[in-house]
Enzyme design. Structure first.
Site, PDB file in Angstrom:
ATOM      1  N   GLU A  56       9.981  16.162  14.746  1.00  0.00           N
ATOM      2  CA  GLU A  56      10.377  15.959  13.353  1.00  0.00           C
ATOM      3  C   GLU A  56       9.627  16.960  12.477  1.00  0.00           C
ATOM      4  OE1 GLU A  56       9.011  12.380  11.274  1.00  0.00           O
ATOM      5  OE2 GLU A  56      11.059  12.180  10.515  1.00  0.00           O
ATOM      6  N   GLU A 110       9.605   1.339  10.551  1.00  0.00           N
ATOM      7  CA  GLU A 110      10.652   2.314  10.216  1.00  0.00           C
ATOM      8  C   GLU A 110      10.007   3.679  10.353  1.00  0.00           C
ATOM      9  OE1 GLU A 110      13.789   1.670   9.386  1.00  0.00           O
ATOM     10  OE2 GLU A 110      13.561  -0.489   9.424  1.00  0.00           O
ATOM     11  N   LYS A 160       0.852  -1.192   0.000  1.00  0.00           N
ATOM     12  CA  LYS A 160       0.000   0.000   0.000  1.00  0.00           C
ATOM     13  C   LYS A 160       0.885   1.239   0.000  1.00  0.00           C
ATOM     14  CE  LYS A 160      -1.811   2.960   2.622  1.00  0.00           C
ATOM     15  NZ  LYS A 160      -1.782   4.082   1.680  1.00  0.00           N
ATOM     16  N   CYS A 200      13.699  10.652   6.310  1.00  0.00           N
ATOM     17  CA  CYS A 200      13.580  10.292   7.722  1.00  0.00           C
ATOM     18  C   CYS A 200      14.884  10.510   8.477  1.00  0.00           C
ATOM     19  CB  CYS A 200      13.140   8.849   7.831  1.00  0.00           C
ATOM     20  SG  CYS A 200      14.101   7.780   6.761  1.00  0.00           S
TER      21      CYS A 200
HETATM   22  P1  NAD Z   1       2.343   8.536   7.552  1.00  0.00           P
HETATM   23  O1  NAD Z   1       2.632   7.843   8.825  1.00  0.00           O
HETATM   24  O2  NAD Z   1       1.346   9.625   7.541  1.00  0.00           O
HETATM   25  O3  NAD Z   1       1.834   7.507   6.442  1.00  0.00           O
HETATM   26  C1  NAD Z   1       2.616   6.371   6.073  1.00  0.00           C
HETATM   27  C2  NAD Z   1       1.713   5.351   5.399  1.00  0.00           C
HETATM   28  O4  NAD Z   1       0.769   4.877   6.352  1.00  0.00           O
HETATM   29  C3  NAD Z   1       0.895   5.890   4.231  1.00  0.00           C
HETATM   30  O5  NAD Z   1       0.823   4.897   3.238  1.00  0.00           O
HETATM   31  C4  NAD Z   1      -0.460   6.133   4.854  1.00  0.00           C
HETATM   32  O6  NAD Z   1      -1.514   6.069   3.911  1.00  0.00           O
HETATM   33  C5  NAD Z   1      -0.544   4.975   5.827  1.00  0.00           C
HETATM   34  N1  NAD Z   1      -1.458   5.178   6.955  1.00  0.00           N
HETATM   35  C6  NAD Z   1      -1.884   6.340   7.490  1.00  0.00           C
HETATM   36  N2  NAD Z   1      -2.727   6.099   8.522  1.00  0.00           N
HETATM   37  C7  NAD Z   1      -2.809   4.758   8.652  1.00  0.00           C
HETATM   38  C8  NAD Z   1      -3.508   3.883   9.547  1.00  0.00           C
HETATM   39  N3  NAD Z   1      -4.275   4.358  10.514  1.00  0.00           N
HETATM   40  N4  NAD Z   1      -3.363   2.565   9.373  1.00  0.00           N
HETATM   41  C9  NAD Z   1      -2.543   2.056   8.425  1.00  0.00           C
HETATM   42  N5  NAD Z   1      -1.872   2.830   7.539  1.00  0.00           N
HETATM   43  C10 NAD Z   1      -1.998   4.169   7.661  1.00  0.00           C
HETATM   44  O7  NAD Z   1       3.783   9.020   7.018  1.00  0.00           O
HETATM   45  P2  NAD Z   1       4.104   9.903   5.735  1.00  0.00           P
HETATM   46  O8  NAD Z   1       3.650  11.288   6.050  1.00  0.00           O
HETATM   47  O9  NAD Z   1       3.620   9.233   4.490  1.00  0.00           O
HETATM   48  O10 NAD Z   1       5.695   9.829   5.687  1.00  0.00           O
HETATM   49  C11 NAD Z   1       6.517  10.642   6.436  1.00  0.00           C
HETATM   50  C12 NAD Z   1       7.013   9.921   7.672  1.00  0.00           C
HETATM   51  O11 NAD Z   1       7.674   8.712   7.295  1.00  0.00           O
HETATM   52  C13 NAD Z   1       8.038  10.701   8.447  1.00  0.00           C
HETATM   53  O12 NAD Z   1       7.771  10.636   9.814  1.00  0.00           O
HETATM   54  C14 NAD Z   1       9.348   9.993   8.128  1.00  0.00           C
HETATM   55  O13 NAD Z   1      10.340  10.156   9.084  1.00  0.00           O
HETATM   56  C15 NAD Z   1       8.907   8.591   7.975  1.00  0.00           C
HETATM   57  N6  NAD Z   1       9.866   7.805   7.182  1.00  0.00           N
HETATM   58  C16 NAD Z   1      10.688   6.909   7.820  1.00  0.00           C
HETATM   59  C17 NAD Z   1      11.641   6.173   7.112  1.00  0.00           C
HETATM   60  C18 NAD Z   1      12.554   5.207   7.822  1.00  0.00           C
HETATM   61  O14 NAD Z   1      13.243   4.431   7.154  1.00  0.00           O
HETATM   62  N7  NAD Z   1      12.602   5.195   9.142  1.00  0.00           N
HETATM   63  C19 NAD Z   1      11.733   6.342   5.737  1.00  0.00           C
HETATM   64  C20 NAD Z   1      10.890   7.244   5.114  1.00  0.00           C
HETATM   65  C21 NAD Z   1       9.951   7.964   5.852  1.00  0.00           C
END
Ligand code: NAD
Length: 501
Positions: free
Chosen positions: A388, A253, A178, A287
């Site tokens: 962040e 992650e 997804k 991230c």
């Molecule tokens: P997000 O947490 O808003 O969303 C991530 C994913 O989760 C999306 O596909 C979203 O549709 C889905 N999602 C949202 N709510 C959900 C729920 N209740 N149940 C299941 N899935 C759900 O994050 P984002 O805004 O897309 O990405 C940015 C974040 O990702 C930042 O905090 C960043 O640090 C982190 N990130 C971490 C890494 C790593 O390797 N640690 C890498 C890239 C990004």
């Protein structure tokens, strides 16, 4: 010109049953790029049933690792031949400058998918000695877990899709991917390449739609055995909660607030350039971005002056130009969020050394651009030092002694990454060992090797991606015990049966 994409669910490329679509706009100019189906719960349940059956009945899990690996490697080749087109799509969909999409995102995605193809061929079965149980030996098998869900963020759309689907498929699992609602296009292209390469029906499915609706079905459903999630710490906590009732395996992650420590003996010019690279690559939407720069107090003024000087040379521009260094933020919402952090920095008394605003005239004002922003005089308790931001905002914090620097660096709920700049490997190593984070760069930033595990300490996550560990995260461990004596060993048995007549 915009286009419509379909998603792969239960053996077919489909629209949403309801006909609903999500429109995607280019973050650099607001133009329509295309649309994807907006699926709901019903289609997600259908994908779960299909993925479950594909695992339980095969053929994917029973195929030889080398056969699975050959399909992954072929898909990597297909993606490589389409590299230019996929890079353009990543640029239009996620707002990445084309230079970054081409040489970073797509290049790494192709090589990492090939790497997981190589890993698939590796037989992880190990024979072990059991000297504590005389007259026996053992074997340790790594077996696929089952149906795995991969939930991805918007900032590295293709690379994250590869890091989820690659090792999960290599280990013999079936997968439902997804992607983030904002950036699903290149993950769909990866799925197409895998099917063209010969992936059997439903080994991988891809679904698009709201995370809160369809992502949560994946994270909570009893037929899903594992969820590998990359995204915010906030949603990561929800995923853990949703996975708990079925004791689902999870890899998380999550977010970061990485400390980039310049030691007093560092080559300051190099450290300054590396620190700008550390925070402003992909407009700070990574991230591991080095969003907290810790500098020796006696050199703070010099370092901030040099940072500001060099930051002026970072070129904001149209994302399809190879001259552009920094593109826009991914969405209007993200721009608003970052601007609100800038306001909070100002109101809590930090000093804006450069930036803090967005282009308000010309072509760039049509996109979600923000100038590279550097705050000096930041105190550790300020929001911009703790939370962040996920944007092009650097917080510079002075320290007195190296011990203070380490304490400051570890003063966070996160522990994803960090860096140390020093003229002495010995000094850098001794600081690096004391930093509580999953990756520490010494005299560099952002470099990632597919051979090295990657992930977070503390609230930056659980588990690792990349390296051999990536494959292990998608397997269960089974111990086989072999008796070599031909008799039942009467050791430590509570129950001893009488001899046979
Ligand atoms: P997000 O947490 O808003 O969303 C991530 C994913 O989760 C999306 O596909 C979203 O549709 C889905 N999602 C949202 N709510 C959900 C729920 N209740 N149940 C299941 N899935 C759900 O994050 P984002 O805004 O897309 O990405 C940015 C974040 O990702 C930042 O905090 C960043 O640090 C982190 N990130 C971490 C890494 C790593 O390797 N640690 C890498 C890239 C990004």
């Amino acid at each position: 010109m915009s286009a419509s994409w379909k998603v792969y669910v239960d053996g077919e490329w489909r629209e949403a049953t309801s006909g609903a679509k999500t429109l995607l706009h280019d973050p650099s100019n607001g133009e329509l790029v295309g649309d994807v189906p907006k699926l709901g719960k019903e289609e997600t349940l259908r994908a779960i049933d299909a993925g479950r059956e594909a695992f339980d009945k095969g053929p994917w899990p029973e195929m030889k690792g080398a056969e699975r690996g050959a399909i992954l490697k072929k898909a990597a080749e297909i993606m490589s031949t389409r590299g230019e087109a996929i890079a353009l799509l990543e640029t239009q969909n996620a707002g990445k400058p084309i230079r970054q999409s081409t040489y970073f995102d797509i290049a790494l995605a192709v090589s990492h998918l090939g790497f997981f193809g190589e890993l698939a061929a590796h037989n992880p079965t190990k024979k072990i000695q059991q000297p504590d149980l005389e007259g026996s030996h053992g074997m340790v098998l790594r077996e696929p877990i089952g149906l795995c869900a991969g939930i991805c963020p918007w900032n590295l759309p293709l690379l994250m899709a590869v890091w989820k689907a690659g090792p999960a498929l290599a280990a013999g699992n079936t997968v439902i991917l997804k992607p983030a609602s904002l950036t699903p296009l290149t993950a769909i292209e990866m799925t197409k390449a895998l099917y063209e390469a010969g992936l059997p029906k439903n080994a991988l499915q891809i679904i698009t739609g709201p995370g809160g609706e369809i992502g949560s079905v994946l994270a909570s459903h009893a037929k899903v055995d594992k969820v590998s999630f990359t995204g915010s710490t906030e949603v990561g906590r929800d995923i853990m909660t949703m996975a708990a009732p079925t004791i689902k395996r999870t890899t998380l992650e999550l977010g970061g607030k990485s400390a980039n420590v310049i030691l007093p003996d560092a080559d300051i010019d190099r450290a300054v350039d590396g620190s700008l690279f550390g925070i402003f690559l992909h407009a700070g939407q990574l991230c591991e971005s080095g969003s907290r720069l810790l500098v020796p107090k006696q050199r703070e003024e010099e370092i901030v002056r040099k940072l500001v000087e060099r930051a002026k040379s970072i070129r904001l521009g149209p994302t399809q130009s190879y001259e552009t260094d920094m593109g826009p933020l991914v969405s209007h919402g993200q721009l608003e969020r970052v601007l609100s952090y800038i306001e909070s920095g100002k109101s809590q008394g930090a000093h804006v050394a450069i930036g803090g605003d967005r282009p308000t005239s010309g072509d760039l004002s049509k996109g979600y651009y923000l100038h590279p922003t550097i705050f000096s005089g930041v105190r550790p308790d300020m929001k911009i030092a703790q939370e962040e931001i996920f944007g092009p905002v650097l917080s510079v914090l002075p320290y007195d002694t190296v011990d203070d620097a380490i304490e400051l660096a570890n003063n966070t709920i996160f522990g994803l990454a960090g860096a140390v700049w020093s003229g002495s490997t010995r000094k850098a190593m001794s600081v690096a060992r004391r930093l509580k984070a999953g990756t520490i760069w010494i005299n560099d930033y952002h470099m990632l090797s597919c051979y090295a595990p990657r992930g977070g300490y503390k609230q930056s996550g659980i588990g690792r991606e990349l390296g051999m560990q990536a494959l292990e995260e998608f397997t269960e461990t089974k111990h086989l015990y072999f008796d070599e004596t031909g008799t039942l060993t009467p050791v430590a048995r509570g129950l001893v049966l009488p001899p046979r007549e």
